[in-house]
Design a protein around this motif. Structure first.
Motif, PDB file in Angstrom:
ATOM      1  N   ASP A 170      -4.559   2.042 -10.224  1.00 39.28           N
ATOM      2  CA  ASP A 170      -4.555   0.585 -10.400  1.00 39.28           C
ATOM      3  C   ASP A 170      -5.833  -0.111  -9.921  1.00 39.28           C
ATOM      4  N   PRO A 171      -7.014   0.296 -10.421  1.00 38.52           N
ATOM      5  CA  PRO A 171      -8.249  -0.393 -10.018  1.00 38.52           C
ATOM      6  C   PRO A 171      -8.311  -1.807 -10.602  1.00 38.52           C
ATOM      7  N   GLN A 172      -8.658  -2.773  -9.763  1.00 36.77           N
ATOM      8  CA  GLN A 172      -8.784  -4.159 -10.181  1.00 36.77           C
ATOM      9  C   GLN A 172     -10.141  -4.679  -9.706  1.00 36.77           C
ATOM     10  N   VAL A 173     -10.979  -5.094 -10.648  1.00 38.38           N
ATOM     11  CA  VAL A 173     -12.329  -5.546 -10.336  1.00 38.38           C
ATOM     12  C   VAL A 173     -12.286  -7.029  -9.960  1.00 38.38           C
ATOM     13  N   SER A 174     -13.024  -7.394  -8.904  1.00 35.76           N
ATOM     14  CA  SER A 174     -13.073  -8.800  -8.494  1.00 35.76           C
ATOM     15  C   SER A 174     -13.720  -9.635  -9.595  1.00 35.76           C
ATOM     16  N   PRO A 175     -13.412 -10.929  -9.650  1.00 38.86           N
ATOM     17  CA  PRO A 175     -13.962 -11.771 -10.724  1.00 38.86           C
ATOM     18  C   PRO A 175     -15.485 -11.734 -10.807  1.00 38.86           C
ATOM     19  N   ASP A 176     -16.167 -11.614  -9.658  1.00 39.24           N
ATOM     20  CA  ASP A 176     -17.633 -11.601  -9.691  1.00 39.24           C
ATOM     21  C   ASP A 176     -18.191 -10.216  -9.983  1.00 39.24           C
ATOM     22  N   GLY A 177     -17.321  -9.207 -10.075  1.00 37.55           N
ATOM     23  CA  GLY A 177     -17.773  -7.872 -10.416  1.00 37.55           C
ATOM     24  C   GLY A 177     -18.364  -7.075  -9.272  1.00 37.55           C
ATOM     25  N   ASN A 178     -18.303  -7.583  -8.046  1.00 43.10           N
ATOM     26  CA  ASN A 178     -18.936  -6.899  -6.915  1.00 43.10           C
ATOM     27  C   ASN A 178     -18.008  -5.926  -6.193  1.00 43.10           C
ATOM     28  N   TRP A 179     -16.700  -6.139  -6.318  1.00 43.20           N
ATOM     29  CA  TRP A 179     -15.736  -5.336  -5.550  1.00 43.20           C
ATOM     30  C   TRP A 179     -14.641  -4.794  -6.468  1.00 43.20           C
ATOM     31  N   VAL A 180     -14.016  -3.718  -6.029  1.00 40.72           N
ATOM     32  CA  VAL A 180     -12.819  -3.218  -6.688  1.00 40.72           C
ATOM     33  C   VAL A 180     -11.763  -2.974  -5.620  1.00 40.72           C
ATOM     34  N   VAL A 181     -10.540  -3.403  -5.897  1.00 41.18           N
ATOM     35  CA  VAL A 181      -9.408  -3.090  -5.029  1.00 41.18           C
ATOM     36  C   VAL A 181      -8.545  -2.092  -5.776  1.00 41.18           C
ATOM     37  N   PHE A 182      -7.999  -1.126  -5.051  1.00 43.47           N
ATOM     38  CA  PHE A 182      -7.175  -0.106  -5.702  1.00 43.47           C
ATOM     39  C   PHE A 182      -6.110   0.385  -4.734  1.00 43.47           C
ATOM     40  N   VAL A 183      -5.189   1.181  -5.263  1.00 42.05           N
ATOM     41  CA  VAL A 183      -4.084   1.732  -4.478  1.00 42.05           C
ATOM     42  C   VAL A 183      -4.381   3.200  -4.169  1.00 42.05           C
ATOM     43  N   LYS A 184      -4.258   3.551  -2.913  1.00 41.16           N
ATOM     44  CA  LYS A 184      -4.370   4.960  -2.503  1.00 41.16           C
ATOM     45  C   LYS A 184      -3.034   5.385  -1.923  1.00 41.16           C
ATOM     46  N   ARG A 185      -2.446   6.381  -2.570  1.00 42.68           N
ATOM     47  CA  ARG A 185      -1.132   6.867  -2.129  1.00 42.68           C
ATOM     48  C   ARG A 185      -1.286   8.245  -1.511  1.00 42.68           C
ATOM     49  N   THR A 186      -0.638   8.452  -0.375  1.00 44.46           N
ATOM     50  CA  THR A 186      -0.636   9.756   0.285  1.00 44.46           C
ATOM     51  C   THR A 186       0.799  10.124   0.633  1.00 44.46           C
ATOM     52  N   ILE A 187       0.974  11.350   1.087  1.00 42.26           N
ATOM     53  CA  ILE A 187       2.287  11.793   1.545  1.00 42.26           C
ATOM     54  C   ILE A 187       2.312  11.655   3.057  1.00 42.26           C
ATOM     55  N   HIS A 188       3.208  10.838   3.559  1.00 40.49           N
ATOM     56  CA  HIS A 188       3.245  10.430   4.958  1.00 40.49           C
ATOM     57  C   HIS A 188       4.112  11.392   5.771  1.00 40.49           C
ATOM     58  N   LYS A 189       3.488  12.001   6.779  1.00 47.46           N
ATOM     59  CA  LYS A 189       4.199  12.908   7.683  1.00 47.46           C
ATOM     60  C   LYS A 189       4.977  13.988   6.939  1.00 47.46           C
ATOM     61  N   GLN A 190       4.424  14.378   5.778  1.00 46.24           N
ATOM     62  CA  GLN A 190       4.976  15.455   4.957  1.00 46.24           C
ATOM     63  C   GLN A 190       6.399  15.151   4.470  1.00 46.24           C
ATOM     64  N   LYS A 191       6.799  13.877   4.510  1.00 42.53           N
ATOM     65  CA  LYS A 191       8.176  13.558   4.152  1.00 42.53           C
ATOM     66  C   LYS A 191       8.296  12.591   2.987  1.00 42.53           C
ATOM     67  N   ASP A 192       7.455  11.566   2.967  1.00 43.55           N
ATOM     68  CA  ASP A 192       7.608  10.546   1.928  1.00 43.55           C
ATOM     69  C   ASP A 192       6.233   9.975   1.587  1.00 43.55           C
ATOM     70  N   TYR A 193       6.220   9.142   0.553  1.00 43.91           N
ATOM     71  CA  TYR A 193       4.968   8.565   0.086  1.00 43.91           C
ATOM     72  C   TYR A 193       4.659   7.262   0.813  1.00 43.91           C
ATOM     73  N   GLN A 194       3.378   7.052   1.038  1.00 49.39           N
ATOM     74  CA  GLN A 194       2.879   5.818   1.628  1.00 49.39           C
ATOM     75  C   GLN A 194       1.692   5.390   0.783  1.00 49.39           C
ATOM     76  N   SER A 195       1.564   4.094   0.521  1.00 51.26           N
ATOM     77  CA  SER A 195       0.425   3.634  -0.264  1.00 51.26           C
ATOM     78  C   SER A 195      -0.170   2.383   0.375  1.00 51.26           C
ATOM     79  N   SER A 196      -1.493   2.352   0.378  1.00 50.32           N
ATOM     80  CA  SER A 196      -2.244   1.241   0.962  1.00 50.32           C
ATOM     81  C   SER A 196      -3.280   0.750  -0.035  1.00 50.32           C
TER      82      SER A 196
END
Length: 663
Positions: free
Chosen positions: A19-45
């Motif tokens: 889910d990359p989203q480019v800022s309106p001015d084109g200088n930044w991108v925000v995205f979702v990084k998902r990992t497996i948390h404590k080997q039990k479940d998914y966490q995304s930031s």
């Protein structure tokens, strides 16, 4: 010292970028990084990156699932969806830092945030029962959960009363809500027993377009129309004719047209998705890709769940064309579709481009990429020069110490002369002159596509010393309308022959393949085909069928899609032509099965319910055939892609042990 291959437990190391989203001015991108948390479940930031300097900043933290980031028009605020309060709600956070603030408190949660053009308000979606108020809050939900309740019967009069991933459905429907961010005032825009999705603001902020099936009985009519709502007068206008599936409306910058994706269901669920424009004054609907024999969507399969939904067809800066993803011959690329219907590749290559975001001036894009060596990463693309720059290396820190098996593309001819495409992977630590067992992988759908993307499961088998063969039999996307439609009414016919022809081709051409040690596996449609194969040939020494169909008679009534999917795919149903359903049911041929069969199924699979696996197991066990049944608790049809991490590992270990025993 040689590097080791990728193992089952390496699943826990992957980072999933989406889910990359480019800022309106084109200088930044925000995205979702998902990992497996404590080997039990998914966490995304959420993470933000400066596109020029590649400075990477962790933006949200915690054990939550933060998803769907969206920039405000001025680039100062990011909306996102998070479960940090207990249910999925909409939150906002200043791009310059600070604490996130909760925007919605709806009892049933919220999703799909959309900014208004002036940044003063937003749209979102929440689920409501009929006559339920949006004023009911999360605290009401928590209070009702805390009250001890006696079990009650589930009562329904609906045809569609359950869904995979949701179970038995409550009478709740997706409604659009308008929220004034300055006053906090919330206005429900839609109502009724219908689901409303894919909302978009007009450039002047006075109208909203969305997709919905508002027919008299949506359970019986598999359509999706485009609607427009005037926010002042509250007048609702239907813009399409209830004859097709149309979604993802996007307004042109002048507000005079919509772009939409869809089709008129000429081939039911096998119909290619096309790009359309809709003139809001004349209501003229024009197909821009009618002569392009290509599916306009990313339908490539990988097992890392990188997708986050399609942005649809996104307008160029001057409204003379659209940017879209489309899938062709084992690749998903980013294309430009001109209003003159000329098609240009913007970002190509042997890979799956699974996501894209654009700046407001349409000078640059950020794309999400998976290829045989890269599980998932972001690249920057200049839309003028088409120059690409890699932005992330999400998994390189540990993959550098691993040996990745790279697939070789194969092209061959089916017995009836049709050209077919597939891929063959060698085992890790391959040695010339040695013979190796081969596992044949069959994808689900069937209207999906194996591609030049990264598959953890395939790497696991290669690490364990197997060759891996995967290909796209007729019925797959990527090869045109006639090809994808060819399986309908012929399940187990020429699609089966295509897979067997692929096996014949690699056994004859590659002398390292041991024709005495062949295995086969697949899930969903691939599970159906695995069941079919073991009932029609004895050449495989082991098979693993996953979330499969074994009996079309019972599938018709127990699957959440069976009542229409059966007719769509077999071109009949149990009431009209029962003999045909039996003819195409693998369980009919169970007496012919000699291949040791591992049956894997999720207990909560409502797409291909577990009774399909139970029937196959009991029929084989009753005949004292070699069979093993592994049932996965708390698992639905998506076990292999987004199931609980431990159970995904258990599933791979069960298959590896089964093939090791018999191959």
């Amino acid at each position: 010292m040689s590097k080791s291959g990728i193992t089952v437990n390496d699943l826990l190391k992957f980072s999933f970028i989406s889910d990359p989203q480019v800022s309106p001015d084109g200088n930044w991108v925000v995205f979702v990084k998902r990992t497996i948390h404590k080997q039990k479940d998914y966490q995304s930031s959420l993470y933000v990156m400066n596109i020029q300097t590649r400075e990477l900043i962790p933006f949200t933290q915690g054990d939550n699932r933060d998803t769907s980031p969206r920039w405000s028009p001025d680039g100062k605020t990011i909306l996102f969806t998070s479960n940090r309060s207990g249910t999925n709600q909409i939150w906002k956070i200043s791009f310059h830092g600070g604490e996130a603030q909760q925007v919605t408190f709806f009892k049933n949660g919220a999703s799909q945030p959309v900014w208004s053009p002036d940044g003063r308000s937003i749209l979102c979606t929440t689920s409501l029962k009929e006559n339920q108020s949006i004023e009911e809050t999360e605290s009401d939900a928590k209070a009702s959960k805390e009250q001890e309740k006696e079990p009650e019967p589930y009562i329904t009069t609906r045809l569609k009363y359950k869904a995979n991933g949701q179970g038995l459905l409550e009478e709740k429907f997706s409604q659009l809500v308008f929220i004034d961010l300055e006053t906090g005032e919330k206005t429900q825009l839609t109502e009724g027993s219908y689901h409303h999705n894919n909302a978009a603001f007009s450039p002047d902020g006075k109208r909203v377009a969305f997709s919905a099936n508002r027919s008299e009985d949506p359970d019986f009519t598999m359509i999706s129309d485009i609607y427009e709502l005037d926010l002042n007068s509250k007048i609702l206008t239907k813009l399409t004719n209830s004859e097709g599936m149309y979604t993802a409306p996007n307004y042109s910058h002048d507000g005079k047209k919509l772009s939409i994706l869809g089709h008129n269901m000429e081939y039911k669920g096998a119909t290619l998705t096309r790009v359309w424009t809709l003139d809001l004054h004349s209501k003229e609907l024009i197909c821009l890709t009618g002569d392009w024999d290509t599916e306009v969507n990313d339908v490539a399969i990988n097992d890392l769940a990188t997708g986050a939904g399609s942005p649809g067809a996104v307008w160029t800066a001057n409204d003379d064309g659209l940017y879209v993803l489309a899938s062709e011959r084992g690749n998903t690329h980013l294309y430009h579709i001109g209003l003159d219907q000329r098609i240009t590749t913007v970002a190509g290559g042997k890979r799956q481009i699974y996501a894209f975001g654009l700046d407001q001036h349409r000078r640059q894009a950020v794309i999400g990429v998976s290829d045989p060596q890269i599980p998932c990463d972001l690249y920057h693309v200049s839309l003028d020069s088409r120059k690409e720059t890699r932005l992330t290396e999400a998994n390189q820190h540990w993959l550098l110490d691993k040996q990745v098996s790279l697939p070789d593309e194969i092209n061959f001819t089916a017995r009836d002369g049709l050209s077919l495409q597939g891929w063959l992977m060698k085992p890790v630590d391959f040695e010339e002159g040695k013979k190796y067992p081969l596992i044949v992988e069959i994808h689900g759908g069937p209207h999906m596509m194996y591609s030049n993307s990264f598959m953890h499961e395939f790497q696991v088998f290669a690490e364990k010393g197997y060759g891996v063969l995967f290909m796209n039999p007729r019925g797959s996307h990527g090869y045109g309308q006639e090809f994808v439609d060819a399986v309908r009414g012929d399940y187990g016919g020429k699609d089966y022959e295509d897979i067997m022809d692929a096996v014949d081709y690699v056994v004859e051409k590659f002398n390292w393949v041991d024709h005495e040690r062949l295995g086969v596996t697949g899930g969903s449609y691939g599970g159906f085909m695995t069941n079919w194969i073991v009932g029609h040939t004895h050449r495989f020494k082991a098979a693993a069928t996953q979330r499969s169909i074994s009996n079309w008679f019972s599938f018709y009534g127990v699957s959440d899609i069976g009542y229409f999917f059966t007719e769509w795919e077999l071109k009949t149903d149990k009431l009209d032509e029962p003999d045909k359903l039996w003819k195409h049911s693998p369980i009919r041929y169970v007496n012919e099965v000699e291949t040791p069969l591992l049956i894997i199924h999720g207990e909560e699979d409502h797409r291909c319910p577990i009774e399909q696996g139970e029937q196959m197991y009991v029929a084989l066990k009753h005949q004292h055939k070699p069979v093993k049944f592994v049932r996965f608790p708390e698992s639905d049809h998506e076990l292999s892609r987004s199931g609980k991490p431990k159970l995904r590992i258990d599933r791979l270990n069960e298959m590896a042990e089964w093939f090791e025993e018999y191959l």
